[in-house]
Each structure stands twice: as structure tokens, then as C-alpha cells.
Design an enzyme around this catalytic site. Structure first.
Site, PDB file in Angstrom:
ATOM      1  N   CYS A  13      54.192  56.665  -6.819  1.00 25.70           N
ATOM      2  CA  CYS A  13      52.875  57.419  -6.448  1.00 25.70           C
ATOM      3  C   CYS A  13      53.075  57.915  -5.196  1.00 25.70           C
ATOM      4  O   CYS A  13      53.444  59.404  -4.829  1.00 25.70           O
ATOM      5  CB  CYS A  13      51.250  55.891  -6.489  1.00 25.70           C
ATOM      6  SG  CYS A  13      49.981  56.546  -6.739  1.00 25.70           S
ATOM      7  N   TYR A  14      51.927  57.121  -3.977  1.00 25.18           N
ATOM      8  CA  TYR A  14      52.381  58.014  -2.527  1.00 25.18           C
ATOM      9  C   TYR A  14      53.352  58.206  -2.076  1.00 25.18           C
ATOM     10  O   TYR A  14      53.928  59.040  -1.330  1.00 25.18           O
ATOM     11  CB  TYR A  14      51.208  57.078  -1.943  1.00 25.18           C
ATOM     12  CG  TYR A  14      51.515  57.785   0.076  1.00 25.18           C
ATOM     13  CD1 TYR A  14      51.070  58.865   0.020  1.00 25.18           C
ATOM     14  CD2 TYR A  14      52.462  57.427   0.283  1.00 25.18           C
ATOM     15  CE1 TYR A  14      50.649  59.101   1.345  1.00 25.18           C
ATOM     16  CE2 TYR A  14      52.293  57.280   1.930  1.00 25.18           C
ATOM     17  CZ  TYR A  14      51.562  58.762   2.310  1.00 25.18           C
ATOM     18  OH  TYR A  14      51.529  58.931   3.688  1.00 25.18           O
ATOM     19  N   GLY A  62      54.768  18.339  -0.933  1.00 26.60           N
ATOM     20  CA  GLY A  62      54.825  19.817  -1.127  1.00 26.60           C
ATOM     21  C   GLY A  62      56.402  20.608  -1.631  1.00 26.60           C
ATOM     22  O   GLY A  62      56.744  20.097  -1.588  1.00 26.60           O
ATOM     23  N   ASP A 120      57.571  23.707  -0.916  1.00 25.45           N
ATOM     24  CA  ASP A 120      58.094  23.794   0.276  1.00 25.45           C
ATOM     25  C   ASP A 120      58.959  23.768   1.322  1.00 25.45           C
ATOM     26  O   ASP A 120      59.803  23.378   1.428  1.00 25.45           O
ATOM     27  CB  ASP A 120      57.277  25.146   0.973  1.00 25.45           C
ATOM     28  CG  ASP A 120      56.184  26.285   0.273  1.00 25.45           C
ATOM     29  OD1 ASP A 120      56.897  26.490  -1.275  1.00 25.45           O
ATOM     30  OD2 ASP A 120      54.990  26.939   0.482  1.00 25.45           O
ATOM     31  N   GLU A 134      56.253  48.793 -11.103  1.00 25.78           N
ATOM     32  CA  GLU A 134      55.980  47.686 -11.417  1.00 25.78           C
ATOM     33  C   GLU A 134      54.551  46.306 -11.673  1.00 25.78           C
ATOM     34  O   GLU A 134      55.108  45.338 -11.287  1.00 25.78           O
ATOM     35  CB  GLU A 134      55.698  47.314  -9.209  1.00 25.78           C
ATOM     36  CG  GLU A 134      54.691  47.714  -8.972  1.00 25.78           C
ATOM     37  CD  GLU A 134      54.600  49.584  -8.604  1.00 25.78           C
ATOM     38  OE1 GLU A 134      55.356  50.121  -9.340  1.00 25.78           O
ATOM     39  OE2 GLU A 134      53.403  49.689  -7.992  1.00 25.78           O
ATOM     40  N   HIS A 143      53.276  53.298 -11.297  1.00 28.57           N
ATOM     41  CA  HIS A 143      53.459  52.124 -10.978  1.00 28.57           C
ATOM     42  C   HIS A 143      54.445  51.173 -12.085  1.00 28.57           C
ATOM     43  O   HIS A 143      53.413  50.280 -13.016  1.00 28.57           O
ATOM     44  CB  HIS A 143      52.063  51.499 -10.471  1.00 28.57           C
ATOM     45  CG  HIS A 143      51.362  51.812  -9.343  1.00 28.57           C
ATOM     46  ND1 HIS A 143      51.667  51.902  -8.189  1.00 28.57           N
ATOM     47  CD2 HIS A 143      50.823  52.652  -9.542  1.00 28.57           C
ATOM     48  CE1 HIS A 143      51.372  52.572  -7.355  1.00 28.57           C
ATOM     49  NE2 HIS A 143      50.419  52.978  -7.979  1.00 28.57           N
ATOM     50  N   SER A 173      55.707  16.951   3.165  1.00 33.64           N
ATOM     51  CA  SER A 173      54.212  16.256   2.100  1.00 33.64           C
ATOM     52  C   SER A 173      54.244  16.492   1.769  1.00 33.64           C
ATOM     53  O   SER A 173      53.796  15.429   1.013  1.00 33.64           O
ATOM     54  CB  SER A 173      53.339  17.661   2.870  1.00 33.64           C
ATOM     55  OG  SER A 173      53.943  19.089   1.547  1.00 33.64           O
ATOM     56  N   LYS A 180      57.260  33.101  -3.769  1.00 37.61           N
ATOM     57  CA  LYS A 180      57.004  31.399  -4.291  1.00 37.61           C
ATOM     58  C   LYS A 180      58.388  30.408  -5.723  1.00 37.61           C
ATOM     59  O   LYS A 180      58.805  30.095  -5.833  1.00 37.61           O
ATOM     60  CB  LYS A 180      55.985  30.800  -4.764  1.00 37.61           C
ATOM     61  CG  LYS A 180      55.337  29.622  -4.633  1.00 37.61           C
ATOM     62  CD  LYS A 180      55.389  28.527  -4.232  1.00 37.61           C
ATOM     63  CE  LYS A 180      54.702  27.575  -3.896  1.00 37.61           C
ATOM     64  NZ  LYS A 180      54.045  27.638  -2.517  1.00 37.61           N
ATOM     65  N   GLY A 211      50.482  53.957  -1.815  1.00 39.71           N
ATOM     66  CA  GLY A 211      49.849  53.646  -0.728  1.00 39.71           C
ATOM     67  C   GLY A 211      48.536  54.518  -1.237  1.00 39.71           C
ATOM     68  O   GLY A 211      48.552  55.168  -1.614  1.00 39.71           O
TER      69      GLY A 211
END
Ligand code: XMP
Length: 518
Positions: free
Chosen positions: A86-87, A231, A233, A177, A175, A229, A374, A59
Site C-alpha cells: 500500500c503506502y 501469569g 509471561d 497481511e 493488504h 505472578s 504473545k 501507512g
């Protein structure tokens, strides 16, 4: 949201890092279910979540800031392993009686750490020449809390990683990640598997199995309406629901007149033809185009399309008879309620929301994808047998080609853009770039330029080509696609699309530009 579906869950407390979502994605990649919650989750919520382990994100704050984010103290009483990043590591240090201080210099970027203890968190990382990691911090640990020992150190951060094994508390200053920490996934997996003793059981096969069962139980004998639609999702939502409740699902597909060429036929063929879904197509193109007549303002176009969509959809839904639920393809990034997701990104999202449907229709919402990122939705699509071209589809704006035709939307201008769009996508696919770039499309500009064709001078339209690379559409860079691909697109568009005599390539990044032109 605290999912009861999964037995083994990791809780990620968000202290405002831009990387918090990345932590969650990495944990999920390791096939462990996790959720992101705000740093100040209450003691009751912490206990009811019942995590196998907790990760404190990084953060932007310093623990000495007046309004520094501090977690509820009972997180330490859960008795489960904690990894502070980190934070998150500094908060842990501060809470447990260690000392955090400003580093001699702010450290940002790649750094090399020396691994001193490889027994658990840093297992398999030790290299004589040091290990590359990504640092981004102002403060550092000056004195570890009692009971902790150093696992790794660097020149700027003597305590780059630390542990109190008796309480299973760990911290890393860097980090793990981000991709710039090459051993990062390994570190996170060490935490998940060696320290929290999780098992890698979160995958899309088990998600589909559990969700289908849950949907059957929760929807019961009621009917569900779903807007399809084409798409990713909404398609995955529809097929998942269809698997769960079969003909009690009805889908509505609205042709708003600003879709790409052949789109409505493709959607009908796939979902009604191949999947046997009860799909109702409403061809409202003339209605939409008449409403868009003479309109040039981008926001006005969006508003008209959003409003008309609701009217058309609602009317069709009423014709289909009583339903209790409305299905929506909401994804996890839209529902995370956390500090790092407020701010500018929230405004960008609401601006795009055509929205309003659930409020107007007074139906209960079913959102079977609300726990997924996603890339997980795409995997579910594959699992459900959707074709790869659909599952890997680029995002397409709700207001469709209307925001890619600058100026007035007319049938003639739509025809020009549709023809150019087909060529762009064909060439991008042929060059094997479709799945590498975030979006690729053509834009029709409201200017004409002079050209020559044969012996004649022409005065015709300009098409702009937009191809961007991005991770999440919040930032994007123009894609450095090969010149020969640009050349083929330009030649084909100019030679075959009547009314176009010039193609230009958009070399703007976002910010300060946007991906779409309107
Ligand atoms: P911008 O142009 O803001 O777009 O950089 C970011 C992403 O959002 C898509 N987009 C929209 N999606 N309705 C939508 O559903 C909209 O009005 C809209 N405008 C932009 C855009 O294609 C990109 O993926």
C-alpha cells in the site's frame, strides 16, 4: 534492537500502518524471523541488520504530504528484495520515478483483482473469477517506475501489484497481511521463500535452544531474581531461565491478598513442586489489605498495590542475597519503537504499568522474551512443559481483584467475588469457551438490590459478568456467549454465593468502555 542471533532476518520498515504488527506476525507464522523498525532507520543500521529482504508497511500518509515518511535511500542499495505494501508501494514508486496520484475514489474494503502474472509473488493465486483482497487507500499508482510490470489489476487500481524482477522489487496496493485477503499468507510466503529464498527455520524449539545458550553466556555465574505472578509471561520467563541457569535463579511470588482463590498454592505447587524452582512466597495479604482499607478510588488502589509490591519485593530480594540481574517478561509489542505504536495505545500501557521495580533495585535487566509476540510466548511455554491451562491463561490485572471490587476492598467482599469468580471460570471452561474469549470474569458492584428467596425478601449484592472478545485488549467487544451458559452462571452464583441475589451481563464494547470496570 537488532538481534544477532538469527542468520535469516526480514526487516519490516514501519510507515505507520495499524497493520504493521500483523505483517510481522504473518512472517513469523511462516517461520521466518523478522523485526519491525521505524521507516527512517539509518543507512548504517540497515546494513548492520543485514536482512534477507525488506517489507515496507502501509501507512496513513500520501507521498505528496509535506512530512511524508520516506526511508533512507540506501535501503535500495542493500540489493535485497523489497515488498512495498500500500503506502509502501507508493513510496517505492515515488522514489524510483513512477507517478502516484489520488484514486478516483477512496477504496476501502474488499475488492477483486485479476491476476495477470503468477510467476512468483502471486504464484498459485490466479483464479478466473478473480481474487479477493483487502484495500484501504486514497492514492494509487498512475505510472509505474521504469523497469516495472503489472502483476495484477483491479477496476479501481489498474496496478494492484507490480514487480521489477531484475532488481527484485515488488509492490501490492492491497493488504496481504489481513485475514480479509484470503490468499495473503500465500503472497507473503511467496515473497519470503520464492523471492528472498528464506528457509522456514524460526520456531520455538530453536528459540529455546538459542536463548538458553545465550542466557548461560550472558548471565555467567551471577544470580538472577525474578518476580513470578503466575501469569503467562512471568511463568515462561522463569522456567526458561531456570532451564538455563538452574539454582542461580530465585523467584519471588507476592501474595497481595487480591488474588483469585487457590492461586498461591497452585503457583507454589507447580513451580517449586514440579519444576524445582527456588521460589519464595511472601504472604503479604494482610499488609496489602490494611493499606487498602477505606480506599475506593481506582487509581489510588492501583498506586497502593504498585508501591507496596515494590517494597515487599525489594525486601525479600535483599534477604535472598546479592544478585546482579532482574528478569522481566517484557514482550516484543512493548519494545517496538515505531510510529504506529505511539499515540493513544502508549498512554493506555503506561497507565497500567505498576512498574518501577528495575529503577528502584538498580539491577541489570534480563528480558528473554523481548523478541516474541504473545502467541509465540505461549508456544515457548508448551515447549518448556508448562501446563496448557497456564499457557492459555487470560490476562489478569496486576492490582488483581481490587479493581474488580468496586468500592472498598474488604475480606467479606473479596470472599464473595472469589466465590463468584470460581463459578464463572468453571462454567466458561465447561462450555469450551475459555480459549475462545479474551477474558471472562466477575465484578462485584457497590450496590444492593431487592430480591426474594423462599418467602423472604433479600437485599443483597449484584455481580456483573464481563466476557469479552479481543485481539490485543486495545479494542474489545462483549462476547455473545450462549444464553444457557449465562443462565447456568447466574443460577449457580445466585444460589451458592452467599450475599448475591442478582447477576447482570455487561454488554459494552471498548471503546468507549474499558475491559475492567475500574
Ligand atoms: P482495560 O480495562 O484498560 O484493560 O480495557 C486492558 C487490559 O489490561 C488489563 N488491565 C491491567 N493490567 N494492571 C495490569 O497489569 C492494571 O492496572 C490493569 N488494568 C487493566 C485488563 O485486564 C485487560 O486485559
Amino acid at each position: 534492537m537488532v538481534s544477532k542471533l538469527y542468520k535469516e532476518k526480514i526487516l519490516i520498515l514501519d510507515f505507520g500502518s495499524q497493520y504493521t504488527q500483523l505483517i510481522a506476525r504473518r512472517v513469523r507464522e511462516a517461520q521466518v524471523y523478522c523485526e519491525i523498525h521505524p521507516y527512517n532507520l539509518s543507512g548504517d543500521a540497515l546494513r548492520s541488520f543485514s536482512p534477507k529482504g525488506v517489507i515496507f508497511s502501509g501507512g496513513p500518509s500520501s507521498v505528496y504530504d509535506e512530512d511524508a515518511p520516506i526511508p533512507d535511500a540506501s535501503v535500495l542499495d542493500l540489493g535485497v528484495p523489497i515488498l512495498g505494501i500500500c503506502y509502501g508501494m507508493q513510496v517505492l514508486t515515488h522514489a524510483l520515478g513512477g507517478r502516484v496520484a489520488g484514486a478516483m475514489e477512496r477504496e476501502y474494503g474488499s475488492a477483486v483483482i485479476e491476476v495477470l502474472d503468477e510467476s512468483d509473488l502471486l504464484h498459485g493465486l490466479g483464479k478466473r473469477e478473480g481474487v479477493s483482497v483487502w484495500m484501504s487507500h486514497g492514492d494509487r499508482i498512475e505510472r509505474m517506475p521504469p523497469g516495472f510490470e503489472v502483476l495484477a489489476g483491479s477496476r479501481n487500481s489498474p496496478v494492484a501489484a507490480m514487480a521489477d524482477r531484475s532488481r527484485r522489487l515488488y509492490g501490492v496496493q492491497f493488504h496481504p497481511e489481513v485475514v480479509h485477503t484470503p490468499g495473503g499468507q500465500r503472497i507473503l510466503e511467496n515473497f519470503l521463500f520464492r523471492i528472498c529464498c528464506c528457509s522456514p527455520t524460526w520456531n520455538m524449539t530453536s528459540f529455546v535452544r538459542k536463548t538458553v545458550k545465550e542466557l548461560r553466556d550472558s548471565v555467567g555465574r551471577d544470580r538472577v531474581i525474578c518476580g513470578l505472578s503466575g501469569g503467562v509471561d512471568s511463568s515462561v520467563t522463569a522456567v526458561l531461565l531456570h532451564r538455563a541457569i538452574g539454582e542461580r535463579l530465585s523467584c519471588i511470588f507476592v501474595d497481595n491478598g487480591v488474588l483469585r482463590r487457590g492461586e498461591s498454592d497452585e503457583v507454589m505447587e507447580l513451580f517449586q513442586g514440579r519444576f524445582g524452582i527456588d521460589l519464595h512466597m511472601v504472604d503479604a495479604s494482610e499488609h496489602f489489605l490494611s493499606r487498602l482499607k477505606g480506599v475506593t478510588d481506582p487509581e489510588e488502589k492501583r498506586k497502593i498495590i504498585g508501591r507496596e509490591f515494590i517494597t515487599v519485593f525489594e525486601k525479600k530480594a535483599r534477604e535472598l542475597g546479592e544478585a546482579k540481574y532482574l528478569a522481566q517478561g517484557t514482550l516484543y509489542p512493548d519494545v517496538i519503537e515505531s510510529v504506529s505504536f505511539k499515540g493513544p495505545s502508549a498512554t493506555i500501557k503506561s497507565h497500567h504499568n505498576v512498574g518501577g521495580l528495575p529503577d528502584v533495585m538498580k539491577l541489570k535487566l534480563v528480558e528473554p522474551l523481548r523478541e516474541l509476540f504473545k502467541d509465540e510466548v505461549r508456544q515457548v511455554g508448551v515447549e518448556l512443559g508448562l501446563p496448557r491451562e497456564l499457557v492459555m491463561r487470560h490476562p489478569f490485572p496486576g492490582p488483581g481483584l481490587a479493581v474488580r471490587i468496586l468500592g472498598e476492598v474488604t475480606p467479606e467482599r473479596l470472599e464473595i467475588l472469589r466465590s463468584a469468580d470460581v463459578i464463572v471460570l468453571e462454567e466458561i471452561r465447561k462450555a469450551a469457551l475459555y480459549e475462545k474469549v479474551w477474558q471472562a470474569f466477575a465484578v462485584l458492584l457497590p450496590v444492593r438490590t431487592v430480591g426474594v428467596m423462599g418467602d423472604e425478601r433479600t437485599y443483597e449484592h449484584v455481580v456483573a459478568l464481563r466476557v469479552v472478545d479481543s485481539q490485543d485488549a486495545m479494542t474489545a467487544d462483549w462476547s455473545k456467549i450462549p444464553y444457557d451458559v449465562l443462565e447456568r452462571i447466574s443460577n449457580r452464583v445466585i444460589n451458592t454465593v452467599k450475599g448475591v441475589n442478582r447477576v447482570v451481563y455487561d454488554i459494552s464494547s471498548k471503546p468507549p468502555s474499558t475491559i475492567e470496570w475500574e
